[in-house]
Scaffold this active site. Structure first.
Site, short mmCIF file in Angstrom:
data_model
loop_
_atom_site.label_atom_id
_atom_site.label_comp_id
_atom_site.label_asym_id
_atom_site.label_seq_id
_atom_site.Cartn_x
_atom_site.Cartn_y
_atom_site.Cartn_z
CG HIS A 10 -14.15 -12.53 6.34
ND1 HIS A 10 -15.60 -12.59 6.72
CD2 HIS A 10 -13.91 -11.74 5.08
CE1 HIS A 10 -16.01 -11.55 5.81
NE2 HIS A 10 -15.14 -11.24 5.04
CG ASN B 274 -10.75 13.43 -4.89
OD1 ASN B 274 -11.84 13.63 -5.95
ND2 ASN B 274 -9.65 14.30 -5.11
CB THR C 146 -0.17 -4.07 7.41
OG1 THR C 146 1.02 -3.76 7.43
CG2 THR C 146 -0.65 -4.36 5.95
CE LYS C 147 3.92 -4.72 11.21
NZ LYS C 147 3.14 -5.94 11.48
CE LYS D 56 10.69 13.82 3.84
NZ LYS D 56 11.33 14.74 3.12
N GLY E 228 -3.87 8.59 -3.08
CA GLY E 228 -4.63 7.65 -3.70
C GLY E 228 -4.31 6.20 -3.89
#
Length: 191
Positions: free
Chosen positions: A113, A83, A171-172, A189, A148
């Protein structure tokens, strides 16, 4: 080893290298045309995406505007819908499987960085504005829906048949067949 080779290997590299800048400007020209194209012009849309992306499966649809760094490091599987206002910083490989749904304002980052300011600048004494960058690839499986305003960080792998809730910061790695959301994103879940 070239800066591009260092970039794709995940090593520290100079993002202002002339070869990388030429790739960046090429992508910008293609994106400018793509993002201003009449949506009824299907043939040119397909042609521009084929020029921009490393791989585009059949029936891939990307709503404009769309933004990326190079394009050539992005692979999108068949029947995937992306989208409007998505940003894919493809300084390393971004792989998206088939039958995916990616909602508006999703951001996929492969670049990072050094955390210490003194380690980010190539030559702090010259104040050149060239920064040390490193990359990690991002992989998204088949049949994945990403809500979104989700941000996917460098090095993340999202499995098959996953739903990521809107506004998540991933992040994982996320395993197959789950609903996950939050900041940081976590599995809620099994599906």
């Amino acid at each position: 080893m070239t800066e591009k080779e260092k970039m794709l290997a995940g090593m520290h590299y100079n993002s202002r290298d002339p070869e990388l800048l030429a790739m960046y400007h090429r992508a910008r020209r293609l994106l400018q045309t793509y993002n201003n194209l009449d949506t009824m012009n299907g043939d040119e849309t397909v042609s521009l995406l084929n020029q921009l992306l490393g791989h585009k499966g059949e029936n891939v649809w990307i709503n404009a505007p769309f933004f990326c760094d190079y394009g050539e490091h992005i692979s999108i599987g068949e029947n995937t819908f992306i989208n409007t206002n998505c940003i894919f910083l493809d300084d390393n490989k971004i792989s998206i499987g088939k039958n995916g749904l990616i909602a508006p304002f999703v951001q996929i980052y492969t670049a990072g960085h050094p955390l210490k300011a003194s380690e980010r600048t190539l030559d702090p004494k010259k104040n050149t504005g060239s920064y040390i960058t490193y990359t990690k690839p991002v992989s998204i499986g088949d049949h994945v829906w990403i809500g979104g305003n989700t941000i996917i960080m460098p090095g993340v792998t999202i499995g098959d048949n996953v739903t990521i809730g809107a506004g998540s910061v991933v992040t994982k790695d996320i395993p197959d067949n789950v609903l996950a959301y939050g900041n940081p994103c976590k599995v809620i879940k099994s599906l």
